[in-house]
Design a protein around this motif. Structure first.
Motif, mmCIF file in Angstrom:
data_model
loop_
_atom_site.group_PDB
_atom_site.id
_atom_site.type_symbol
_atom_site.label_atom_id
_atom_site.label_comp_id
_atom_site.label_asym_id
_atom_site.label_seq_id
_atom_site.Cartn_x
_atom_site.Cartn_y
_atom_site.Cartn_z
ATOM 1 N N LEU A 390 45.112 38.518 41.308
ATOM 2 C CA LEU A 390 45.303 37.622 40.160
ATOM 3 C C LEU A 390 45.766 38.394 38.932
ATOM 4 C CD1 LEU A 390 42.190 35.268 40.534
ATOM 5 C CD2 LEU A 390 44.525 34.931 41.370
ATOM 6 N N ALA A 391 45.291 39.619 38.787
ATOM 7 C CA ALA A 391 45.722 40.444 37.660
ATOM 8 C C ALA A 391 47.202 40.801 37.775
ATOM 9 C CB ALA A 391 44.868 41.712 37.600
ATOM 10 N N LEU A 392 47.670 41.078 38.996
ATOM 11 C CA LEU A 392 49.092 41.371 39.176
ATOM 12 C C LEU A 392 49.954 40.155 38.855
ATOM 13 C CD1 LEU A 392 49.111 43.494 42.473
ATOM 14 C CD2 LEU A 392 49.307 44.285 40.102
ATOM 15 N N ASP A 395 50.334 39.906 35.198
ATOM 16 C CA ASP A 395 51.261 40.893 34.653
ATOM 17 C C ASP A 395 52.712 40.445 34.837
ATOM 18 O OD1 ASP A 395 49.118 42.423 33.975
ATOM 19 O OD2 ASP A 395 49.223 43.736 35.743
ATOM 20 N N ILE A 396 53.067 40.003 36.046
ATOM 21 C CA ILE A 396 54.444 39.568 36.288
ATOM 22 C C ILE A 396 54.753 38.297 35.511
ATOM 23 C CG2 ILE A 396 54.034 38.110 38.311
ATOM 24 C CD1 ILE A 396 56.838 40.689 37.911
ATOM 25 N N PHE A 397 53.711 37.483 35.271
ATOM 26 C CA PHE A 397 53.888 36.252 34.487
ATOM 27 C C PHE A 397 54.304 36.587 33.056
ATOM 28 C CE2 PHE A 397 52.401 32.730 31.887
ATOM 29 C CZ PHE A 397 52.861 31.629 32.595
ATOM 30 N N PRO A 420 37.929 37.397 40.209
ATOM 31 C CA PRO A 420 38.929 38.292 40.819
ATOM 32 C C PRO A 420 38.985 38.126 42.346
ATOM 33 C CG PRO A 420 37.612 39.470 39.207
ATOM 34 C CD PRO A 420 36.945 38.146 39.388
ATOM 35 N N VAL A 421 40.165 38.263 42.878
ATOM 36 C CA VAL A 421 40.402 38.196 44.325
ATOM 37 C C VAL A 421 41.059 39.509 44.739
ATOM 38 C CG1 VAL A 421 41.567 36.996 46.200
ATOM 39 C CG2 VAL A 421 40.660 35.702 44.263
ATOM 40 N N TYR A 422 40.389 40.242 45.621
ATOM 41 C CA TYR A 422 40.863 41.581 45.966
ATOM 42 C C TYR A 422 41.564 41.577 47.328
ATOM 43 C CZ TYR A 422 37.967 43.171 42.102
ATOM 44 O OH TYR A 422 37.425 43.366 40.852
#
Length: 541
Positions: A390-392, A395-397, A420-422
């Motif tokens: 989700l963090a990635l 970032d791309i968003f 968070p989803v790992y």
């Protein structure tokens, strides 16, 4: 000498079938022989029991065996067995190199009577002065003066009786309680003779009303060969078995040859087709006529031929597309340089910038091709680590939001996940994946539209589903399965004008599959194109 598959298969079928036929013939012959012998023995046992019962009744009336002369014995057997007796002639004995001694056939011989069989007995022991025993019955009453063993016949072979078919008379004799001969066929065999002549003797006791043994009935039994009728019948049956076995072998030979040919016809077809395929004739197909293993093999061969034909077509198309993609920027660069050389265009910053743009496009194309080549051979570098996916996406968003706004497009993040989803990912490759997808939407979505990114967990809670959808225009339904092929474009002229080479989605597919995930295209609910990505979650220890 090398045998072909047809010969080997034929010989295998023929050998196994012949072996079965021979085994069946042997087992049938043995079973018949054993059953027929058992039948003869049962017939003998039934007749012997009838004679024994009659003798017991006669003895109960006469009180001794003196009433049984040889003539009376045969009359008694005629009555009990219902057999019409025919005396054996001298030439009916076997073996007899010389005829029996004449004194056994004289009328003054007390043992011989007309209508009675000639006496058959062996030579007495060498001691001629042996004590003579007078036979007596259990009541110590003297028995009739029955003949004693004849003198030896030197130089002659002992001869055996020729048994009449299923007849007891030539094989039956009556003995006293102490097993002294009374009447009947006085044949006495040693154990060696019994074994050599395949004979055996059955002794049945005769009892009086007090259950005391008053005599013995002794019956000689031989194997089937000692009976001409049985031997002839057995020989006929054996010949029949052999004839049937030969007929079965003949039918098996013809059937094996037919089956071998029929079963190997599909194999020969596949062999011929394989040779054509190895020569580059990828359009070769094998006709399928069955649903067995050979039919499945033919289907697999046809699938292989189709795959090779498709790959060959793709290879040729790939070479043509690569040549075209490389020729386009090179032609532009050549035109710009020649225009500068001819003085048509001035060499300034604008011209240099144009040349730089074309060089960058050409470099990107080469880089993409190189990356695909590395992915095909499994040499593409992946550094997986525990990443919050989700963090990635956030970032791309943030990177693409401004670019999409400049093209009058909205970017929306609609995720259902808050924590968070790992996943085990290569962050750089995953960012490249999202970058290619958003770049594709940026190029082909009409102004005023929007792009939506959403995430959710699967029903099994083992994978995360990432969906990217945009607004029109969409792609035709028949084009959806081909979007991830290399250098594929729905509208080649429009795609080239927008700067696409048709490699972005192919790279995305390789990245997803390298992370053990799946990617597929579908018609978005917003009217454009939708991309669905499913990646496995990191297992919690």
């Amino acid at each position: 000498m090398k045998f072909g598959l047809l010969a080997k298969f034929f010989l295998a079928l023929l050998f196994s079938s012949t072996l079965v036929a021979i085994a069946m013939a042997i087992s049938a012959h043995w079973s018949f022989r054993a059953g027929f012998m058992e039948y003869l023995q049962n017939v003998d046992a039934e007749k012997l029991a009838k004679v024994r019962l009659a003798l017991e009744n006669e003895y109960a009336i006469k009180k001794n065996w003196s009433f049984l002369s040889p003539k009376k014995w045969h009359e008694f057997l005629d009555k009990q067995l219902g057999e019409e007796f025919h005396p054996l002639q001298p030439n009916e004995m076997f073996p007899h190199p010389k005829p029996p001694d004449d004194r056994f056939m004289r009328d003054d011989n007390p043992f011989f009577e007309r209508g009675a069989p000639p006496p058959l007995m062996r030579a007495p022991p060498p001691n001629q002065n042996a004590e003579r025993h007078e036979p007596r019955d259990p009541n110590n009453a003297p028995l009739p003066n029955f003949p004693r063993e004849p003198p030896p016949h030197e130089g002659r072979e002992k001869f055996l009786p020729k048994l009449l078919p299923l007849s007891l008379r030539p094989r039956l004799r009556l003995l006293s309680a102490d097993k002294k001969f009374i009447v009947g066929t006085p044949i006495i065999y040693s154990s060696e003779e019994l074994k050599a002549n395949k004979m055996r003797e059955i002794s049945v006791p005769i009892n009086d009303r007090a259950q005391r043994t008053i005599g013995w009935l002794v019956l000689g039994q031989g194997e089937l060969e000692t009976d001409e009728l049985a031997t002839s019948f057995l020989k006929q049956q054996t010949q029949t078995y052999y004839l049937i076995a030969a007929l079965v072998v003949l039918i098996t030979t013809l059937t094996s040859l037919f089956l071998a040919r029929q079963l190997l016809i599909p194999v020969q077809r596949i062999t011929t087709a394989a040779r054509h395929l190895s020569a580059g004739q990828y359009q070769t197909r094998v006709m399928v006529n069955s649903r067995d293993e050979l039919g499945q093999l033919a289907n697999d061969f046809n699938l292989l031929a189709y795959t090779l034909e498709r790959n060959e077509t793709a290879r040729r198309q790939w070479i043509a597309d690569i040549s075209h993609e490389l020729r386009t920027p090179l032609a532009i660069l050549r035109g710009e340089v020649e225009a500068i050389q001819d003085g048509i265009r001035q060499f300034n910053m604008d011209t240099l910038k144009s040349l730089h743009v074309e060089v960058l496009g050409l470099g990107k194309l080469v880089d993409d091709l190189y990356e695909l080549a590395l992915s095909d051979i499994g040499a593409l570098d992946y550094r997986r680590e525990k990443i919050d996916i989700l963090a990635l996406i956030e970032d791309i968003f943030s990177i693409f939001q401004i670019r999409l706004q400049q093209h009058q497009l909205q970017l929306q993040n609609q995720t259902e996940l808050t924590s968070p989803v790992y996943c085990q990912l290569d962050a750089r490759r995953f960012m490249q994946l999202l970058h290619n997808l958003l770049e594709n939407s940026l190029r082909y979505t009409d102004a005023g539209g929007k792009v939506v990114i959403s995430t959710a967990l699967s029903s099994t809670q083992e994978t995360i589903i990432i969906t990217l959808e945009d607004t029109p225009p969409s792609v035709p339904t028949e084009a959806l399965p081909n979007l991830f092929e290399r250098l594929y474009r729905v509208d080649k002229s429009r795609s080239r004008a927008l700067g696409g080479a048709g490699l972005g989605l192919a790279i995305c597919k390789n990245i997803v599959e390298a992370h053990n995930g799946t990617i597929q295209a579908f018609h978005a609910s917003l009217g454009g194109l939708g991309i669905r990505i499913e990646l496995p979650l990191l297992k919690q220890s």
